[in-house]
Design a protein around this motif. Sequence first.
Motif, short mmCIF file in Angstrom:
data_model
loop_
_atom_site.label_atom_id
_atom_site.label_comp_id
_atom_site.label_asym_id
_atom_site.label_seq_id
_atom_site.Cartn_x
_atom_site.Cartn_y
_atom_site.Cartn_z
N MET A 1 0.84 -1.18 0.00
CA MET A 1 0.00 0.00 0.00
C MET A 1 0.89 1.25 0.00
O MET A 1 1.89 1.30 0.69
N SER A 2 0.51 2.24 -0.80
CA SER A 2 1.36 3.43 -0.92
C SER A 2 1.26 4.29 0.33
O SER A 2 0.22 4.35 0.98
N ARG A 3 2.35 4.99 0.61
CA ARG A 3 2.41 5.86 1.78
C ARG A 3 2.09 7.28 1.35
O ARG A 3 2.97 8.13 1.24
N VAL A 4 0.79 7.53 1.06
CA VAL A 4 0.32 8.83 0.59
C VAL A 4 -0.92 9.21 1.38
O VAL A 4 -1.82 8.39 1.57
N CYS A 5 -0.99 10.47 1.82
CA CYS A 5 -2.15 10.98 2.55
C CYS A 5 -3.30 11.19 1.57
O CYS A 5 -3.11 11.73 0.48
N SER A 6 -4.52 10.80 1.96
CA SER A 6 -5.69 10.92 1.10
C SER A 6 -6.10 12.38 0.90
O SER A 6 -6.62 12.75 -0.15
N ARG B 1 -4.14 15.53 1.82
CA ARG B 1 -3.11 16.50 1.44
C ARG B 1 -2.20 16.00 0.32
O ARG B 1 -1.51 16.79 -0.31
N GLY B 2 -2.13 14.69 0.11
CA GLY B 2 -1.24 14.16 -0.91
C GLY B 2 0.21 14.08 -0.46
O GLY B 2 1.11 13.94 -1.28
N SER B 3 0.44 14.18 0.85
CA SER B 3 1.80 14.08 1.39
C SER B 3 2.34 12.69 1.09
O SER B 3 1.66 11.70 1.30
N ARG B 4 3.57 12.63 0.59
CA ARG B 4 4.16 11.34 0.24
C ARG B 4 5.60 11.26 0.72
O ARG B 4 6.12 12.23 1.25
N VAL B 5 6.21 10.11 0.54
CA VAL B 5 7.59 9.89 0.96
C VAL B 5 8.50 10.79 0.13
O VAL B 5 8.37 10.87 -1.09
#
Length: 87
Positions: free
Chosen positions: A1-6, A8-12
């Motif tokens: 599963m991707s590490r992205v906020c639903s 804000r779209g914050s990602r690694v």
Amino acid sequence: MSRVCSIRGSRVRVGGKIHRSGLAKKKGGIGRHVTKVNKRTVSPNLHVKRIYVPELGRYVKLKLSAKAIKTINKNGAFSVLKKAGLI
């Protein structure tokens, strides 16, 4: 599963950690020198939350960053989810 906020779209993010060697001049050495730059990742502070939306009358399960949880507490779940395009 991707590490992205639903919301804000914050990602690694990927960055560099500077590796230094040597003793500082202040401590009697000849100075500090950069010898290499190591790659490192910075992960967002993600949590899986069930949020109750009174306008819909149901729970919504989302992967949210801590900042997004604060935004939902401040502005309300329905308006934030609608702005993000999840409803």
